[in-house]
Design a protein around this motif. Structure first.
Motif, short mmCIF file in Angstrom:
data_model
loop_
_atom_site.label_atom_id
_atom_site.label_comp_id
_atom_site.label_asym_id
_atom_site.label_seq_id
_atom_site.Cartn_x
_atom_site.Cartn_y
_atom_site.Cartn_z
N ILE A 64 34.69 -58.58 -20.42
CA ILE A 64 34.15 -57.51 -19.46
C ILE A 64 33.11 -58.06 -18.50
O ILE A 64 32.90 -57.53 -17.52
CB ILE A 64 33.88 -56.24 -20.25
CG1 ILE A 64 35.21 -55.67 -20.74
CG2 ILE A 64 33.32 -55.13 -19.15
CD1 ILE A 64 36.32 -55.31 -19.91
N ALA A 65 32.29 -58.96 -19.08
CA ALA A 65 31.28 -59.60 -18.26
C ALA A 65 31.89 -60.25 -16.96
O ALA A 65 31.11 -60.35 -15.79
CB ALA A 65 30.44 -60.49 -19.05
N TYR A 66 32.97 -60.60 -17.17
CA TYR A 66 33.90 -61.34 -16.01
C TYR A 66 34.67 -60.16 -15.14
O TYR A 66 35.46 -60.50 -14.39
CB TYR A 66 34.70 -62.31 -16.56
CG TYR A 66 34.16 -63.21 -17.37
CD1 TYR A 66 32.88 -63.93 -16.98
CD2 TYR A 66 34.74 -63.87 -18.35
CE1 TYR A 66 32.24 -64.90 -17.90
CE2 TYR A 66 34.35 -64.98 -19.18
CZ TYR A 66 33.12 -65.45 -18.91
OH TYR A 66 32.56 -66.41 -19.56
N ALA A 67 34.17 -59.16 -15.18
CA ALA A 67 34.76 -58.02 -14.47
C ALA A 67 34.97 -58.19 -12.92
O ALA A 67 36.05 -57.77 -12.49
CB ALA A 67 34.04 -56.47 -14.57
N ALA A 68 34.10 -58.81 -12.33
CA ALA A 68 34.19 -59.13 -10.98
C ALA A 68 35.50 -59.91 -10.63
O ALA A 68 36.10 -59.56 -9.62
CB ALA A 68 32.98 -60.00 -10.42
N THR A 69 36.00 -60.74 -11.44
CA THR A 69 37.34 -61.53 -11.29
C THR A 69 38.42 -60.55 -11.56
O THR A 69 39.21 -60.78 -10.76
CB THR A 69 36.93 -62.80 -12.09
OG1 THR A 69 35.98 -63.61 -11.86
CG2 THR A 69 38.73 -63.43 -11.88
N TYR A 70 38.06 -59.95 -12.55
CA TYR A 70 39.45 -58.92 -12.94
C TYR A 70 39.44 -57.78 -11.61
O TYR A 70 40.62 -57.75 -11.23
CB TYR A 70 39.25 -58.31 -14.14
CG TYR A 70 39.43 -59.11 -15.22
CD1 TYR A 70 40.54 -59.73 -15.55
CD2 TYR A 70 38.36 -59.26 -16.21
CE1 TYR A 70 40.80 -60.61 -16.55
CE2 TYR A 70 38.43 -60.29 -17.17
CZ TYR A 70 39.71 -60.69 -17.56
OH TYR A 70 39.83 -61.88 -18.52
#
Length: 344
Positions: A50-56
């Motif tokens: 979820i720390a990569y939410a920006a990409t998702y």
């Protein structure tokens, strides 16, 4: 091997030598890079993190599709096992961009690789310290957490390992004052916790579910900006988007499009940061659920509003890496070059 990138570099070299290539392949006369590739590969350094939410969000909301379509390209995605593997895939040109963590990128730079961070997602650390039920859960008495204890970590050199080492140093201990037990990532780490292979566990987002069901107790939540401030003295660079400087030089239009898409995603997340459910609705359906909602409540307070890469936050990672002996004390790291805001 990233054959599109290799081909782009060969065309660029041919242009530089004045060989017979088309004008369109050489790009503009003012050196604005090579021909835009038909696809741009984005590696995700840990599926579902979820720390990569920006990409998702950039993927789910169509921002990457829209921005790359403007220049005649489209995105493709590759799930990678973890942050270290992501940087390795980038360094070997298997992907064009990766989501990973600053510590992994900086470690690669210390070993001679050329990696740069073009968008910073988090301004906090992204690790939880958890305890086997029955053990002390207050960091006011570090000796009870350190002395004679086994600490579970996903792997040596991982983000959680660095966080654990940083805490040891903060508490006045040395890296070898505790026994580290590698327990793997995600599913394997959850199984190791359930088997009680260690006393304390430094975990990523998998900790949320383990805390919720009582398998472990929470000691420290480094997603909390106050905890990051306490242990590092300010903002700390973790999750972000990375690329090779040579690729960015060759493909500035692609770089601008990919960074812009992520900036749009973070702006949308920031607009809804007080409503984790609204942010969760922007994620792919398979990532939605109660555990994600709980994680977003922890993650969003420290999420960047625009992705600007903070040089001071990068420097704190270098300091922590050297103090924890994960980076040579004499390693020369140019934080100003690593923090790349040129494509914003």
């Amino acid at each position: 091997m990233n054959t599109r990138f290799r081909a782009g570099r060969m065309i660029a070299a041919a242009c530089a030598l004045g060989l017979a290539v088309t004008t369109s392949a050489c790009g503009s006369a003012d050196g604005e890079g090579g021909e835009v590739p038909p696809t741009v590969t984005i590696g995700i350094g840990g599926a579902g993190v979820i720390a990569y939410a920006a990409t998702y969000v950039a993927k789910q909301e169509g921002f990457l599709d829209e921005e790359l379509k403007k220049i005649g390209s489209k995105p493709e995605y590759v799930d990678l096992e973890g942050s270290v593997q992501a940087v390795q895939a980038l360094a070997t040109e298997e992907v064009d961009f990766v989501t990973s963590v600053s510590s992994a990128g900086l470690a690669a730079v210390a070993e001679g690789a050329e990696v740069t961070e073009v968008s910073q997602f988090l301004t906090t650390d992204m690790v939880f310290l958890t305890a086997t039920p029955g053990l002390p859960t207050s960091d006011s008495d570090p000796a009870a957490i350190v002395e004679g204890r086994k600490w579970g970590i996903p792997g040596f050199g991982s983000t959680a390992h660095l966080t654990a080492l940083s805490a040891l140093v903060q508490w006045g201990y040395q890296p070898d004052d505790v026994e580290f037990v590698p327990i793997g990532h995600v599913a394997s780490s959850a199984a190791a916790v359930e088997q009680k292979l260690a006393d304390y566990y430094w975990l990523g987002t998998v900790a949320e579910g383990l805390v919720a069901d009582g398998t472990v107790n929470l000691v420290l939540d480094f997603f909390d900006p106050a905890v990051t401030e306490k242990y590092y003295g300010g903002g700390y660079a973790t999750a972000g988007l990375f690329a090779l400087p040579s690729y960015l030089e060759d493909q500035p239009e692609v770089a601008k499009a990919v960074v812009t898409a992520h900036t749009r995603a973070m702006a949308a997340m920031n607009d809804a940061k007080d409503d984790p459910a609204a942010v969760m609705a922007m994620l792919p359906e398979d990532l939605r659920g109660d555990a994600t909602l709980a994680l977003l409540a922890r993650v969003l307070p420290g999420y960047s509003a625009d992705g600007t890469v903070d040089q001071a936050a990068i420097e704190r990672v270098v300091e922590a890496s050297k103090a924890g002996e994960l980076m040579a004390a004499d390693a020369e790291i140019d934080a100003a070059s690593f923090a790349n805001n040129d494509y914003r």
